[in-house]
Design a protein around this motif. Structure first.
Motif, mmCIF file in Angstrom:
data_model
loop_
_atom_site.group_PDB
_atom_site.id
_atom_site.type_symbol
_atom_site.label_atom_id
_atom_site.label_comp_id
_atom_site.label_asym_id
_atom_site.label_seq_id
_atom_site.Cartn_x
_atom_site.Cartn_y
_atom_site.Cartn_z
ATOM 1 N N PHE A 14 -6.530 -24.740 21.524
ATOM 2 C CA PHE A 14 -5.110 -24.756 21.161
ATOM 3 C C PHE A 14 -4.647 -23.367 20.727
ATOM 4 C CE2 PHE A 14 -1.569 -24.965 18.276
ATOM 5 C CZ PHE A 14 -0.739 -25.940 18.806
ATOM 6 N N GLU A 15 -5.419 -22.711 19.860
ATOM 7 C CA GLU A 15 -5.020 -21.410 19.348
ATOM 8 C C GLU A 15 -5.026 -20.348 20.434
ATOM 9 O OE1 GLU A 15 -3.854 -20.877 16.317
ATOM 10 O OE2 GLU A 15 -4.138 -22.983 15.783
ATOM 11 N N ASN A 16 -5.961 -20.442 21.376
ATOM 12 C CA ASN A 16 -5.963 -19.507 22.501
ATOM 13 C C ASN A 16 -4.691 -19.631 23.324
ATOM 14 O OD1 ASN A 16 -8.399 -17.699 23.368
ATOM 15 N ND2 ASN A 16 -9.357 -19.476 22.388
ATOM 16 N N VAL A 17 -4.283 -20.853 23.600
ATOM 17 C CA VAL A 17 -3.085 -21.076 24.415
ATOM 18 C C VAL A 17 -1.828 -20.678 23.648
ATOM 19 C CG1 VAL A 17 -1.736 -22.807 25.681
ATOM 20 C CG2 VAL A 17 -4.238 -22.904 25.714
ATOM 21 N N ALA A 18 -1.835 -20.900 22.339
ATOM 22 C CA ALA A 18 -0.672 -20.580 21.509
ATOM 23 C C ALA A 18 -0.487 -19.088 21.276
ATOM 24 C CB ALA A 18 -0.792 -21.295 20.159
ATOM 25 N N LEU A 19 -1.554 -18.312 21.454
ATOM 26 C CA LEU A 19 -1.524 -16.895 21.079
ATOM 27 C C LEU A 19 -0.365 -16.103 21.695
ATOM 28 C CD1 LEU A 19 -3.088 -14.825 19.375
ATOM 29 C CD2 LEU A 19 -4.454 -14.316 21.413
ATOM 30 N N PRO A 20 -0.097 -16.198 23.011
ATOM 31 C CA PRO A 20 1.031 -15.429 23.561
ATOM 32 C C PRO A 20 2.373 -15.815 22.935
ATOM 33 C CG PRO A 20 -0.383 -16.232 25.315
ATOM 34 C CD PRO A 20 -0.820 -16.925 24.068
ATOM 35 N N LEU A 21 2.554 -17.089 22.617
ATOM 36 C CA LEU A 21 3.811 -17.529 22.007
ATOM 37 C C LEU A 21 3.974 -16.923 20.617
ATOM 38 C CD1 LEU A 21 3.687 -21.313 23.001
ATOM 39 C CD2 LEU A 21 4.956 -19.479 24.150
ATOM 40 N N ARG A 22 2.883 -16.850 19.881
ATOM 41 C CA ARG A 22 2.949 -16.295 18.522
ATOM 42 C C ARG A 22 3.146 -14.785 18.542
ATOM 43 N NH1 ARG A 22 -1.698 -20.325 16.477
ATOM 44 N NH2 ARG A 22 -0.331 -22.007 15.756
ATOM 45 N N GLU A 23 2.587 -14.125 19.535
ATOM 46 C CA GLU A 23 2.665 -12.673 19.578
ATOM 47 C C GLU A 23 3.953 -12.163 20.222
ATOM 48 O OE1 GLU A 23 -0.847 -11.131 21.463
ATOM 49 O OE2 GLU A 23 -1.941 -11.124 19.550
ATOM 50 N N ARG A 24 4.539 -12.950 21.126
ATOM 51 C CA ARG A 24 5.618 -12.409 21.946
ATOM 52 C C ARG A 24 6.931 -13.184 21.861
ATOM 53 N NH1 ARG A 24 2.254 -12.490 27.346
ATOM 54 N NH2 ARG A 24 4.271 -12.042 28.311
ATOM 55 N N THR A 25 6.973 -14.235 21.050
ATOM 56 C CA THR A 25 8.229 -14.990 20.918
ATOM 57 C C THR A 25 8.531 -15.244 19.446
ATOM 58 O OG1 THR A 25 7.385 -17.281 20.849
ATOM 59 C CG2 THR A 25 7.531 -16.235 23.020
ATOM 60 N N ALA A 26 9.730 -15.754 19.204
ATOM 61 C CA ALA A 26 10.148 -16.128 17.846
ATOM 62 C C ALA A 26 10.135 -17.643 17.671
ATOM 63 C CB ALA A 26 11.541 -15.572 17.565
ATOM 64 N N MET A 27 9.347 -18.344 18.484
ATOM 65 C CA MET A 27 9.296 -19.798 18.401
ATOM 66 C C MET A 27 8.722 -20.254 17.066
ATOM 67 S SD MET A 27 7.962 -20.694 22.274
ATOM 68 C CE MET A 27 7.930 -22.470 22.042
ATOM 69 N N THR A 28 9.216 -21.379 16.588
ATOM 70 C CA THR A 28 8.674 -21.961 15.364
ATOM 71 C C THR A 28 7.327 -22.616 15.672
ATOM 72 O OG1 THR A 28 9.680 -24.132 15.707
ATOM 73 C CG2 THR A 28 11.026 -22.454 14.581
ATOM 74 N N GLU A 29 6.566 -22.916 14.624
ATOM 75 C CA GLU A 29 5.277 -23.571 14.827
ATOM 76 C C GLU A 29 5.450 -24.941 15.487
ATOM 77 O OE1 GLU A 29 1.975 -22.700 14.489
ATOM 78 O OE2 GLU A 29 2.933 -20.731 14.409
ATOM 79 N N GLU A 30 6.523 -25.625 15.145
ATOM 80 C CA GLU A 30 6.780 -26.935 15.758
ATOM 81 C C GLU A 30 7.037 -26.769 17.255
ATOM 82 O OE1 GLU A 30 8.190 -25.814 13.013
ATOM 83 O OE2 GLU A 30 7.399 -27.209 11.486
ATOM 84 N N GLU A 31 7.812 -25.758 17.630
ATOM 85 C CA GLU A 31 8.104 -25.505 19.041
ATOM 86 C C GLU A 31 6.835 -25.081 19.787
ATOM 87 O OE1 GLU A 31 12.747 -23.961 18.774
ATOM 88 O OE2 GLU A 31 11.099 -22.573 18.339
ATOM 89 N N ILE A 32 6.022 -24.275 19.122
ATOM 90 C CA ILE A 32 4.763 -23.838 19.733
ATOM 91 C C ILE A 32 3.848 -25.027 19.979
ATOM 92 C CG2 ILE A 32 2.615 -22.575 19.260
ATOM 93 C CD1 ILE A 32 4.378 -20.421 17.914
ATOM 94 N N GLU A 33 3.769 -25.918 19.000
ATOM 95 C CA GLU A 33 2.907 -27.090 19.134
ATOM 96 C C GLU A 33 3.313 -27.944 20.329
ATOM 97 O OE1 GLU A 33 1.393 -30.925 16.488
ATOM 98 O OE2 GLU A 33 2.294 -29.189 15.506
ATOM 99 N N VAL A 34 4.617 -28.119 20.514
ATOM 100 C CA VAL A 34 5.114 -28.919 21.640
ATOM 101 C C VAL A 34 4.798 -28.238 22.964
ATOM 102 C CG1 VAL A 34 7.212 -29.751 22.781
ATOM 103 C CG2 VAL A 34 6.921 -30.064 20.312
ATOM 104 N N ARG A 35 5.061 -26.924 23.034
ATOM 105 C CA ARG A 35 4.840 -26.195 24.291
ATOM 106 C C ARG A 35 3.352 -26.161 24.659
ATOM 107 N NH1 ARG A 35 5.984 -25.454 29.241
ATOM 108 N NH2 ARG A 35 5.279 -23.464 30.077
ATOM 109 N N VAL A 36 2.483 -25.899 23.705
ATOM 110 C CA VAL A 36 1.048 -25.859 23.991
ATOM 111 C C VAL A 36 0.556 -27.233 24.447
ATOM 112 C CG1 VAL A 36 -1.252 -25.541 22.986
ATOM 113 C CG2 VAL A 36 0.583 -23.919 22.461
#
Length: 250
Positions: free
Chosen positions: A96-118
């Motif tokens: 999960f954290e590997n897939v989430a990494l680009p979203l955390r580094e390159r977007t302003a998405m919230t953790e809730e949005e990241i969780e849904v997208r991943v």
């Protein structure tokens, strides 16, 4: 979508790309095959300017990427997702954290949005059950799937695959092929695949291109490719026991 115009690249005395002209169309799965050292991965790396040509021009859409400024390159590279040969997962992060990494580094998405997208991406690659596992706890095929989930998490237009079935058994290899085709159908992406695996190429490609001697010696649909009279193509096919009769002719 991607266009090479008279592209040349040499490493010392070895001319790897020799005035290459190439066009990859939007929405297709373009598969590059050839023997080791012929320039397959070199061609792929030029598409995201990990390498730059000695001469010639490379376009992604309207952007000439070998002439683009360093400031422009992040925007151009955002159009791409890349599945590296070994998956390139970070061992200390869960799937999960590997897939989430680009979203955390390159977007302003919230953790809730990241969780849904991943979660959406892991579902697409049939890996939702492995979200909390670490790379050394999953199989090679699952690591490839996790790498693919990370490649699509930023919703790219183009996915580059570097030897996606390398090191996998035939059954798992065909499952990766199905995923590559799913990405084209479900996400509408353009796919560029480098592979030695002709069974994979024939199963997923809209067109197959063979590189030899610095040039693309054949670019054709799978049925036309296996009927090629070019000696390099015939030798490559025969080495993998590919005949002119098979499911790819359907």
């Amino acid at each position: 979508m991607i266009r090479f115009e008279k592209v040349c690249k040499a490493f010392g005395a070895q001319q790897v790309l020799d005035r290459v002209d190439l066009t990859i169309h939007k929405g297709e799965t373009f598969v590059i095959v050839g023997s080791s050292g012929m320039g397959k991965s070199v061609t792929l790396k030029h598409m995201i300017r990990l390498l730059t040509p000695d001469s010639g021009r490379i376009f992604v859409g309207d952007d000439c990427i070998n002439e683009a400024s360093d400031k422009e390159m992040p925007r151009i590279r955002d159009r791409f997702g890349v599945l590296f040969q070994n998956g390139a997962l970070l061992a200390w992060l869960s799937v999960f954290e590997n897939v989430a990494l680009p979203l955390r580094e390159r977007t302003a998405m919230t953790e809730e949005e990241i969780e849904v997208r991943v979660a959406e991406c892991l579902d697409l690659v049939e890996l939702a059950s492995a979200a909390t596992k670490f790379p050394d706890e999953i199989s090679g095929g699952m690591r490839k799937r996790a790498g693919l989930a990370r490649a699509i998490v930023m919703k790219p237009e183009i996915i580059l695959y570097d030897e996606p079935t390398s090191g996998l058994d035939p059954v798992i290899s065909r499952s990766i092929d199905r995923l590559i085709d799913d990405m084209r159908v479900k996400l509408g992406v353009t796919s560029v695949v480098v592979t030695h695996d002709m069974h994979s190429a024939l199963g997923i490609a809209t067109r197959i291109a063979m590189i030899a001697g610095g040039r693309f010696v054949e670019i054709a649909s799978p049925p036309d490719f296996i009927r090629s009279e070019h000696p390099d193509v015939k030798e490559f096919l025969e080495a993998q026991y590919i005949t002119r009769r098979g499911g790819w002719e359907a």
